[in-house]
Enzyme design. Structure first.
Site, PDB file in Angstrom:
ATOM      1  N   LEU A 216     -37.539  39.871 -17.223  1.00  0.00           N
ATOM      2  CA  LEU A 216     -36.228  40.027 -16.594  1.00  0.00           C
ATOM      3  C   LEU A 216     -35.510  38.705 -16.397  1.00  0.00           C
ATOM      4  O   LEU A 216     -34.313  38.697 -16.179  1.00  0.00           O
ATOM      5  CB  LEU A 216     -36.369  40.740 -15.243  1.00  0.00           C
ATOM      6  CG  LEU A 216     -36.851  42.197 -15.315  1.00  0.00           C
ATOM      7  CD1 LEU A 216     -37.019  42.769 -13.929  1.00  0.00           C
ATOM      8  CD2 LEU A 216     -35.885  43.038 -16.127  1.00  0.00           C
ATOM      9  N   GLY A 220     -34.851  30.097  -9.352  1.00  0.00           N
ATOM     10  CA  GLY A 220     -35.413  28.948  -8.671  1.00  0.00           C
ATOM     11  C   GLY A 220     -36.701  29.251  -7.945  1.00  0.00           C
ATOM     12  O   GLY A 220     -37.432  28.346  -7.578  1.00  0.00           O
ATOM     13  N   ASP A 332     -29.660  33.847   0.852  1.00  0.00           N
ATOM     14  CA  ASP A 332     -29.273  33.525  -0.526  1.00  0.00           C
ATOM     15  C   ASP A 332     -28.451  34.673  -1.122  1.00  0.00           C
ATOM     16  O   ASP A 332     -28.641  35.050  -2.271  1.00  0.00           O
ATOM     17  CB  ASP A 332     -30.519  33.248  -1.372  1.00  0.00           C
ATOM     18  CG  ASP A 332     -30.182  32.497  -2.659  1.00  0.00           C
ATOM     19  OD1 ASP A 332     -29.114  31.857  -2.707  1.00  0.00           O
ATOM     20  OD2 ASP A 332     -30.984  32.550  -3.611  1.00  0.00           O
TER      21      ASP A 332
END
Length: 459
Positions: A216, A220, A332
């Site tokens: 996929l 990070g 995030d």
């Protein structure tokens, strides 16, 4: 092949683990089977295999029966025939059966090539890195032009070693001496942005009990694989970087954070299904969402219209409300962490950023994507649900315009605008413009909650 994985290499000499693994495998032979429960128990604890747990109990039961039988009779000749036969078979099973068992599972327990640990990619030779269709690199200096090759070229007089002072002051420097402009900030590649990618034949075949059927992407935090669980259900397995392999306290904090993420209500989120962390491997299993990310959707099809943007805003704010209700801060939130499935938008990777921050034990480290960070994140202050609200509004600006709310040039310039400037919200529909402005307030205390956002949208 993913940069976090590479196939096992043929070593030039035996690895240090090889000798240890052989000693471990021969323990049943040298101990007449009495050491079998201990070595199989070690394998069960390391691999977290229920079958090895059962095998450990079986071998241990044999020797428990043996010692009870020895202790019940003063002489072996006094034992009944059936008990004598049972204890003898148990000893042979622990001796030779245990030896066969350890020899079979030795490689999967000790060798990294079979445990599939994350490794750093080794640099490839230059001739392998450049595709065949690319032209060769240009030389550092242009070749000399000879008169016979270019008859029409006239001879130029040689340039003076030092040009006149006025010309030196007024003439701009040659191109090769000019400082190039700063490179613009670009969003890093994220898992699920382009959907499943075909496998190159390398990489892991299994991650724990999950069979790998596709890739996929990478981000990070680690590499993400499309897998199938034991019930045939597709799942997304994120294999995390091996920062936590030695710190048991950090591992415990990580498990607590991800366990909290599993309690988030499932609507508009990709549920966290499983988590595993050992000395060899750390991964998080989540629900697989068929679809592409909001980032890729906007790049392919353009900004969303008012109706689509309103549905997106309502679904994602509802997801953040559920995440915050579970006591989690996403940290995030961004377009690549919003997947557009057949049943609507889904928010992914919630709670993982904080969990990794706990593992890395770097409280001063800035976590997040620069273009969607809040002023308190940039300043290293305490991060709460208000940070997700700021990122939510920046994501809505991207969905409405196709551009980052605070620009797309260098990271220092973006961070400066986040702290000191207000973005242009004119591409947002009027129904969301004032709401987004309040969410982008520099003071986190002035921002609405995710539940407030939902109420303001529907009213």
């Amino acid at each position: 092949m993913h940069p976090y994985w590479q196939p096992p290499q043929q070593p030039q000499k035996p690895a240090p683990n090889a000798a240890v693994s052989w000693v471990w495998a021969l323990v049943p032979l040298f101990t007449c089977g009495f050491g079998t429960p201990f070595v199989i128990g070690y394998a069960a604890a390391k691999k977290r295999s229920p079958w090895l747990v059962v095998a450990t109990g079986f071998y241990a039961l044999n020797f428990i029966v043996f010692f009870i039988a020895i202790g019940s009779y003063e002489e072996i000749d006094m034992m009944p025939t059936w008990l004598d036969t049972t204890t003898t078979l148990g000893l042979l099973a622990g001796w030779f059966g245990g030896l066969a068992n350890t020899l079979i599972i030795r490689r999967s327990v000790f060798e990294p090539g079979h445990a599939w640990q994350p490794v750093q990619q080794q640099p490839q030779p230059q001739h392998q890195q450049r595709p065949m269709h690319m032209p060769p690199p240009r030389p550092a200096y242009p070749p000399q032009h000879h008169p016979q090759q270019h008859p029409q070229q006239t001879h130029q007089p040689p340039r003076p070693a030092y040009p006149p002072q006025q010309q030196h002051m007024n003439t701009p420097p040659p191109p090769h001496m000019m400082t190039p402009p700063p490179r613009p900030y670009t969003q890093p590649t994220h898992p699920s942005t382009m959907g499943p990618q075909p496998r190159s034949g390398h990489g892991p075949k299994f991650i724990g009990p999950y069979q790998v059927i596709g890739d996929l992407g990478q981000g990070g935090q680690g590499a993400v694989h499309l897998c199938v669980d034991q019930r045939g259900r597709k799942v997304a397995v994120k294999v995390l970087h091996a920062h936590m392999a030695k710190d048991k306290d950090a591992q415990a904090r990580f498990l607590r954070e991800v366990d909290a993420a599993r309690r988030v209500a499932p609507f508009s989120t990709a549920r966290v299904l499983d988590v595993n962390i050992t000395d060899d491997l750390a991964y998080v299993v989540s629900e697989y969402v068929e679809g592409v990310s909001l980032e890729q959707l906007v790049k392919d099809q353009g900004p969303r219209n008012e109706d689509g943007l309103t549905r997106l805003a309502l679904a994602t704010s509802g997801a953040l409300a559920a995440i915050h209700k579970a006591g989690i801060v996403h940290r995030d939130f961004k377009p690549s962490n919003v997947l557009i499935g057949s049943d609507g938008p889904r928010v992914i990777d919630f709670g993982i950023a904080k969990a990794l921050d706990q593992v890395n034990a770097t409280a001063s480290q800035v976590m997040g994507t620069p273009a969607y960070m809040s002023p308190e994140q940039v300043g290293g202050r305490v991060v709460g649900p208000e940070t997700d609200i700021f990122a939510w509004a920046a994501t809505m600006v991207f969905a409405a315009s196709g551009k980052n709310a605070f620009g797309e040039d260098t990271i220092p310039a973006i961070l400066n605008r986040i702290i000191n400037h207000q973005p242009d919200l004119m591409r947002l529909p009027p129904s969301l413009r004032d709401l987004a402005a309040s969410c982008l307030d520099k003071n986190p205390q002035n921002r609405p909650t995710a539940s407030d956002i939902m109420l303001r949208i529907v009213h």
